[in-house]
Design an enzyme around this catalytic site. Structure first.
Site, short mmCIF file in Angstrom:
data_model
loop_
_atom_site.label_atom_id
_atom_site.label_comp_id
_atom_site.label_asym_id
_atom_site.label_seq_id
_atom_site.Cartn_x
_atom_site.Cartn_y
_atom_site.Cartn_z
N VAL A 44 48.02 76.36 -4.12
CA VAL A 44 48.29 76.91 -5.44
C VAL A 44 47.08 76.66 -6.32
O VAL A 44 46.55 75.54 -6.36
CB VAL A 44 49.54 76.26 -6.09
CG1 VAL A 44 49.72 76.75 -7.52
CG2 VAL A 44 50.78 76.58 -5.25
N THR A 104 43.10 87.24 -10.38
CA THR A 104 44.19 87.07 -11.32
C THR A 104 44.13 88.16 -12.36
O THR A 104 43.05 88.64 -12.68
CB THR A 104 43.99 85.72 -12.06
OG1 THR A 104 43.80 84.70 -11.12
CG2 THR A 104 45.14 85.40 -12.98
#
Length: 339
Positions: free
Chosen positions: A228, A199
């Site tokens: 997710v 990320t």
């Protein structure tokens, strides 16, 4: 005599109050960095270039919200980055699905999850925040919304990612390596079955004293279809409270979700913890809940308070974060760690 008694009583109360402070709160005076404004910080080595894009907005008096969107777009556009945006690795069925969220100083937030065919999910997330009554759109609905807003549909599976996926298909083993996002850790692309996800999380404090944050990812490489993680979830991958501070996370999202990690970090700062001490406490919660798993995975938190002080902490060594402010625009720091 009465005034002397009152003085002694006040002194005793003060001593008791000081001794009752938790150790973590005492750390607040020793574990903080910075106190600068404007400032932008972000996760991993690729945060340096992202910060510089954000800084172009901040240094001219622009908003933290505009800065974090522009900043993480740099990582989303970097085709050499297999963990974010168009260069991201696909799921095990060969689909590149992207997740992102954004949050501003007023508590407004927007998010997309499992979004395909759109290179800049962070900008779609902002549109969700500004143009809908909702916080999150997912899958086909998120794509439909993006196309209605004029975003261009494209194939996100670039040749190098497709090659890595096809290599992974030979054995279908999921064995992520920690900290692969840190380019100083390993600058070569590894075989597909060894590539981790990650990320970019970015936090900014602008010249007006307002905070905003953004988080965007392509998720776990070769994840199950529909998986997710924490990145698009407000309170897990990102949280902003303009009275207190902001936090973001990186690493294995399942464990961040289980502790509502970024919200936890901000609430700890509300209690008086420094950014670093708050991040450390959040990491220690993961260790306490899942001690055996915690030794095998990476999770890191990054935090910025209202004063412009920042800090981080991770489970494992190897986590890096980038810092940019008036004095220097290309700082890269190593996060402290538990193991």
């Amino acid at each position: 005599m009465d005034s002397r008694r009152i003085f002694l009583k006040k002194a005793m109360i003060g001593a008791i109050s000081a001794s009752a402070l938790p150790t973590s709160l005492a750390m607040a005076n020793t574990a903080q960095k910075g106190a600068k404004k404007p400032i932008v910080i972000s996760t991993w080595d690729f945060g340096v270039a992202a910060n510089q894009a954000a800084w172009k907005i901040l240094q001219t008096g622009g908003s933290a919200l505009d800065a974090v969107e522009a900043g993480v777009q740099v990582a989303e556009s970097d085709l050499s980055n297999p963990t974010v945006g168009k260069g991201g690795y696909p799921d095990r069925d060969g689909h590149v699905t992207l997740d992102a969220c954004i949050m501003d100083a007023e508590g407004n937030c927007g998010s997309v999850a499992a979004l395909e065919h759109i290179a800049h999910p962070i900008s779609v997330a902002r549109k969700v925040m500004e143009d809908t009554p909702h916080v999150m759109l997912v899958g086909e609905g998120a794509l439909q919304f993006a196309l209605e807003k004029g975003f261009e549909k494209e194939d996100l599976l670039i040749p190098s990612s497709k090659e890595a996926w096809q290599e992974w298909l030979k054995e279908r083993q999921y064995k992520p390596i920690m900290n692969i996002e840190n380019k100083s850790f390993n600058t070569e692309r590894l075989p597909g079955n060894q590539y981790n996800h990650d990320t970019i999380g970015m936090l900014a404090l602008d010249a007006s004293g307002n905070l905003s944050g953004a988080c965007t990812t392509s998720g776990m490489a070769f994840k199950m279809r529909g998986r997710v993680g924490d990145s698009p979830i407000i309170g897990a991958g990102l949280y902003v409270d303009n009275e207190i501070g902001a936090a973001t996370s990186t690493g294995v999202g399942e464990e961040v979700i289980r502790t509502v990690g970024s919200f936890l970090v901000v609430e700890l700062m509300r209690q008086g913890y420094s950014p670093e001490a708050a991040c450390k406490e959040a990491v220690e919660r993961i260790v306490k809940k899942k001690p055996e798993i915690a030794k095998e995975i990476q999770v890191g938190f990054l935090a910025l308070n209202k004063k412009g002080e920042y800090g981080s902490y991770a489970l494992q060594s190897g986590f890096s974060f980038a810092v940019c402010h008036n004095e220097q625009q290309d700082i890269l720091e190593k996060g402290k760690h538990i193991f």
